[in-house]
Enzyme design. Structure first.
Site, PDB file in Angstrom:
ATOM      1  N   LYS A 178      49.398 -68.205   8.322  1.00 43.03           N
ATOM      2  CA  LYS A 178      49.509 -66.822   6.823  1.00 43.03           C
ATOM      3  C   LYS A 178      48.930 -67.917   5.767  1.00 43.03           C
ATOM      4  O   LYS A 178      48.515 -69.198   6.422  1.00 43.03           O
ATOM      5  CB  LYS A 178      51.138 -66.823   7.027  1.00 43.03           C
ATOM      6  CG  LYS A 178      50.573 -65.685   6.031  1.00 43.03           C
ATOM      7  CD  LYS A 178      51.150 -64.669   7.035  1.00 43.03           C
ATOM      8  CE  LYS A 178      51.512 -63.669   6.213  1.00 43.03           C
ATOM      9  NZ  LYS A 178      51.394 -62.446   6.517  1.00 43.03           N
ATOM     10  N   GLY A 207      61.219 -45.142   5.271  1.00 44.85           N
ATOM     11  CA  GLY A 207      59.929 -45.303   4.327  1.00 44.85           C
ATOM     12  C   GLY A 207      59.255 -44.151   4.769  1.00 44.85           C
ATOM     13  O   GLY A 207      58.976 -44.336   6.455  1.00 44.85           O
ATOM     14  N   GLY A 253      55.766 -44.696   4.029  1.00 46.81           N
ATOM     15  CA  GLY A 253      54.550 -45.913   4.272  1.00 46.81           C
ATOM     16  C   GLY A 253      53.423 -45.550   5.183  1.00 46.81           C
ATOM     17  O   GLY A 253      53.441 -44.454   6.402  1.00 46.81           O
ATOM     18  N   ASN A 254      52.647 -46.227   5.001  1.00 42.78           N
ATOM     19  CA  ASN A 254      52.129 -46.386   6.794  1.00 42.78           C
ATOM     20  C   ASN A 254      52.423 -46.863   7.606  1.00 42.78           C
ATOM     21  O   ASN A 254      52.445 -45.708   8.371  1.00 42.78           O
ATOM     22  CB  ASN A 254      50.723 -47.884   6.303  1.00 42.78           C
ATOM     23  CG  ASN A 254      49.704 -47.815   7.602  1.00 42.78           C
ATOM     24  OD1 ASN A 254      49.806 -49.009   8.811  1.00 42.78           O
ATOM     25  ND2 ASN A 254      47.921 -47.071   7.179  1.00 42.78           N
ATOM     26  N   VAL A 255      53.567 -47.785   7.836  1.00 42.38           N
ATOM     27  CA  VAL A 255      54.278 -47.342   8.817  1.00 42.38           C
ATOM     28  C   VAL A 255      55.002 -46.235   9.280  1.00 42.38           C
ATOM     29  O   VAL A 255      55.125 -45.685  10.132  1.00 42.38           O
ATOM     30  CB  VAL A 255      54.747 -48.961   8.737  1.00 42.38           C
ATOM     31  CG1 VAL A 255      56.130 -48.817  10.269  1.00 42.38           C
ATOM     32  CG2 VAL A 255      54.334 -50.142   8.908  1.00 42.38           C
ATOM     33  N   GLY A 256      55.782 -45.693   8.493  1.00 44.22           N
ATOM     34  CA  GLY A 256      56.875 -45.185   8.303  1.00 44.22           C
ATOM     35  C   GLY A 256      56.067 -43.783   8.987  1.00 44.22           C
ATOM     36  O   GLY A 256      56.650 -42.962   9.648  1.00 44.22           O
TER      37      GLY A 256
HETATM   38  P1  NAD Z   1      53.930 -49.129   2.901  1.00 46.87           P
HETATM   39  O1  NAD Z   1      53.290 -50.040   0.746  1.00 46.87           O
HETATM   40  O2  NAD Z   1      52.838 -47.957   3.164  1.00 46.87           O
HETATM   41  O3  NAD Z   1      54.862 -47.955   2.632  1.00 46.87           O
HETATM   42  C1  NAD Z   1      56.493 -48.629   2.132  1.00 46.87           C
HETATM   43  C2  NAD Z   1      57.226 -47.088   1.833  1.00 46.87           C
HETATM   44  O4  NAD Z   1      58.567 -47.976   1.506  1.00 46.87           O
HETATM   45  C3  NAD Z   1      56.718 -46.572   0.902  1.00 46.87           C
HETATM   46  O5  NAD Z   1      56.620 -44.922   1.383  1.00 46.87           O
HETATM   47  C4  NAD Z   1      57.498 -47.116  -0.216  1.00 46.87           C
HETATM   48  O6  NAD Z   1      57.762 -45.851  -0.563  1.00 46.87           O
HETATM   49  C5  NAD Z   1      58.841 -47.064   0.950  1.00 46.87           C
HETATM   50  N1  NAD Z   1      60.085 -47.401  -0.080  1.00 46.87           N
HETATM   51  C6  NAD Z   1      60.232 -49.145  -0.864  1.00 46.87           C
HETATM   52  N2  NAD Z   1      61.309 -48.875  -1.292  1.00 46.87           N
HETATM   53  C7  NAD Z   1      62.040 -47.896  -0.435  1.00 46.87           C
HETATM   54  C8  NAD Z   1      63.614 -48.158  -0.380  1.00 46.87           C
HETATM   55  N3  NAD Z   1      64.556 -49.105  -0.930  1.00 46.87           N
HETATM   56  N4  NAD Z   1      64.206 -47.338   0.884  1.00 46.87           N
HETATM   57  C9  NAD Z   1      62.990 -46.598   1.518  1.00 46.87           C
HETATM   58  N5  NAD Z   1      62.031 -45.919   1.280  1.00 46.87           N
HETATM   59  C10 NAD Z   1      61.543 -47.469   0.542  1.00 46.87           C
HETATM   60  O7  NAD Z   1      54.274 -51.098   3.676  1.00 46.87           O
HETATM   61  P2  NAD Z   1      54.149 -50.566   4.863  1.00 46.87           P
HETATM   62  O8  NAD Z   1      52.905 -51.256   5.170  1.00 46.87           O
HETATM   63  O9  NAD Z   1      54.485 -49.118   6.220  1.00 46.87           O
HETATM   64  O10 NAD Z   1      54.843 -51.506   5.601  1.00 46.87           O
HETATM   65  C11 NAD Z   1      56.207 -51.435   5.481  1.00 46.87           C
HETATM   66  C12 NAD Z   1      56.914 -52.536   6.368  1.00 46.87           C
HETATM   67  O11 NAD Z   1      56.733 -52.576   7.720  1.00 46.87           O
HETATM   68  C13 NAD Z   1      57.099 -53.294   5.588  1.00 46.87           C
HETATM   69  O12 NAD Z   1      57.824 -54.509   5.831  1.00 46.87           O
HETATM   70  C14 NAD Z   1      55.769 -54.429   6.593  1.00 46.87           C
HETATM   71  O13 NAD Z   1      55.907 -56.055   5.762  1.00 46.87           O
HETATM   72  C15 NAD Z   1      56.017 -54.182   7.421  1.00 46.87           C
HETATM   73  N6  NAD Z   1      54.576 -54.364   8.351  1.00 46.87           N
HETATM   74  C16 NAD Z   1      53.551 -53.442   8.050  1.00 46.87           C
HETATM   75  C17 NAD Z   1      52.716 -53.798   9.374  1.00 46.87           C
HETATM   76  C18 NAD Z   1      51.046 -52.459   9.171  1.00 46.87           C
HETATM   77  O14 NAD Z   1      50.471 -52.964   9.158  1.00 46.87           O
HETATM   78  N7  NAD Z   1      51.257 -52.410   7.240  1.00 46.87           N
HETATM   79  C19 NAD Z   1      52.587 -54.272  10.259  1.00 46.87           C
HETATM   80  C20 NAD Z   1      53.602 -55.005  10.429  1.00 46.87           C
HETATM   81  C21 NAD Z   1      55.376 -55.257   9.615  1.00 46.87           C
END
Ligand code: NAD
Length: 368
Positions: free
Chosen positions: A72, A177, A179-182
């Site tokens: 990292k 959540g 976002g991208n993952v959810g």
């Molecule tokens: P993102 O920024 O696209 O989405 C995050 C989401 O979480 C948003 O909808 C935001 O509104 C919501 N959020 C923020 N605070 C919140 C709260 N208190 N309660 C509920 N929702 C809340 O991020 P992402 O890429 O979807 O990543 C989400 C998690 O997954 C992170 O922990 C990230 O480290 C992990 N992750 C992501 C990936 C990836 O490929 N994107 C891979 C492995 C792990």
């Protein structure tokens, strides 16, 4: 930084007094291949924080059976205060300083405040397209918007449900959540027949025991900026999502959401971790003792790094859509079967499998 028999193998500090570019790379362990891990740009990033993330990458890549080690890096800068020109200079300078280790020992990727454009600068400066993944599509990148991590979280959940002899069509799901993952996780579960009854973002939780339609939820989020604006359902405070009467909970936003304070209120009997470290390991053990199955983050959310591997070897989106489900299903199954056999909680077994794989190939690892 904690040194042990696995590493970190190399820590590189970058500081150019003339350009004032500061950063570091922690290469934790390269027994299985070059260290893989994103570049995080924040004003507060530290070598310790980067080390912990690098170590997680060592286990995630080993568990996903990728020819990558863990690494990292961090660049100390405040993204909000940078002009685009200055950001480009910093990324190019960082890349130039790392030419003797990239891509042989370290392959970069985006992390906080880094995306396709930054990876384009990083790869151009290095002169080798294998210098990083997460590049723009025209440079052979596989876009994040295809949802590889959410796809993997879904397949991990599918295997866990089969392991519990549950029918996908009878399962209710709550996803923290959007976002991208959810949101991709929600989409894949709905397509498979599950009923997504709750979703949240920073505005709060929307809950409808009859179900929330993915398309409606996504268009509400895109057009009105908050899932809580969804036309049907009850709006709840964020922490309430972890206490809903659902079968499957998917934390996919922030760390430490299920703790000693709310663990006794969890009603779901399956949790699949989309986010990183949403539950401290001690609490996962407690959930295991209460017969709640928890699939740990580095097993379930490895879809993103698997997609990076496809990009690294010159593959395309079709290959990603085939490889992510195959690898995530196989390794989720392996972890759950071993956990059932030994009685240990899944994170402990997953960690042991990853460590065994690293040690098998590691001629520089120390003794216990
Ligand atoms: P993102 O920024 O696209 O989405 C995050 C989401 O979480 C948003 O909808 C935001 O509104 C919501 N959020 C923020 N605070 C919140 C709260 N208190 N309660 C509920 N929702 C809340 O991020 P992402 O890429 O979807 O990543 C989400 C998690 O997954 C992170 O922990 C990230 O480290 C992990 N992750 C992501 C990936 C990836 O490929 N994107 C891979 C492995 C792990």
């Amino acid at each position: 930084m904690k040194y042990d028999k696995f590493g970190p193998q190399k820590v590189v500090h970058v500081y150019n007094p003339k350009t004032n570019v500061k950063g570091f790379v922690v290469i934790d362990n390269t027994a299985l291949g070059p260290g893989k891990g994103g570049i995080r740009m924040t004003p507060s990033v530290t070598p310790d924080e980067v080390f912990r993330l690098a170590r997680t990458m060592t286990w995630k890549c080993a568990l996903a059976e990728l020819p990558f080690g863990g690494a990292k890096s961090g660049i100390v800068a405040n993204d909000r205060e940078l002009t685009l020109d200055r950001k480009e200079k910093i990324v190019r300078e960082f890349s130039k300083e790392l030419k003797n280790i990239v891509p042989e020992e370290y392959v970069a990727a985006p992390d906080m405040n880094m995306a396709g454009q930054e990876m384009k600068w990083f790869a151009e400066e290095n002169g080798n397209m294998k210098a990083c993944t997460g590049k723009p599509k025209e440079m052979g990148g596989i876009p994040h918007e295809l949802g590889s991590t959410g796809l993997g979280v879904f397949h991990s959940g599918k295997i866990a449900l089969e392991h519990m002899n549950r029918d996908m069509n009878d399962v209710t799901v709550a996803i923290e959540g959007f976002g991208n993952v959810g949101h991709f996780t929600a989409k894949f579960f709905e397509e498979a027949g599950a009923n997504v009854v709750a979703a949240s973002d920073s505005s709060g939780v929307i809950y409808n025991p009859e179900g929330l339609e993915y398309n409606k939820l996504k268009s509400t989020k895109d057009n009105q900026g908050a899932v809580t604006k969804h036309p049907s359902g009850k709006v709840l405070d964020n922490p309430k999502i972890f206490e809903l009467d659902v079968d499957l909970l998917i934390p996919a936003a922030i760390p430490n959401v299920i703790t000693s304070k709310n663990v006794d209120n969890v009603k779901a009997d399956l949790i699949v971790e989309g986010a990183n470290l949403p539950i401290p390991p001690g609490i996962e053990k407690k959930l295991h003792e209460k017969n709640v199955l928890v699939v740990p983050d580095f097993v379930a959310n490895a879809g993103g790094v698997i997609s990076s591997y496809v990009e690294y070897k010159g593959g395309d989106a079709d290959e990603m859509f085939e490889m992510v489900p195959r690898k995530i299903e196989k390794n989720t199954q392996l972890v759950l079967e071993r956990s059932e056999r030994t009685g240990n909680y899944p994170r402990k077994e997953a960690l042991e499998i990853a460590q065994e794989r690293v040690l098998e190939k590691c001629d520089f690892c120390g003794e216990d």
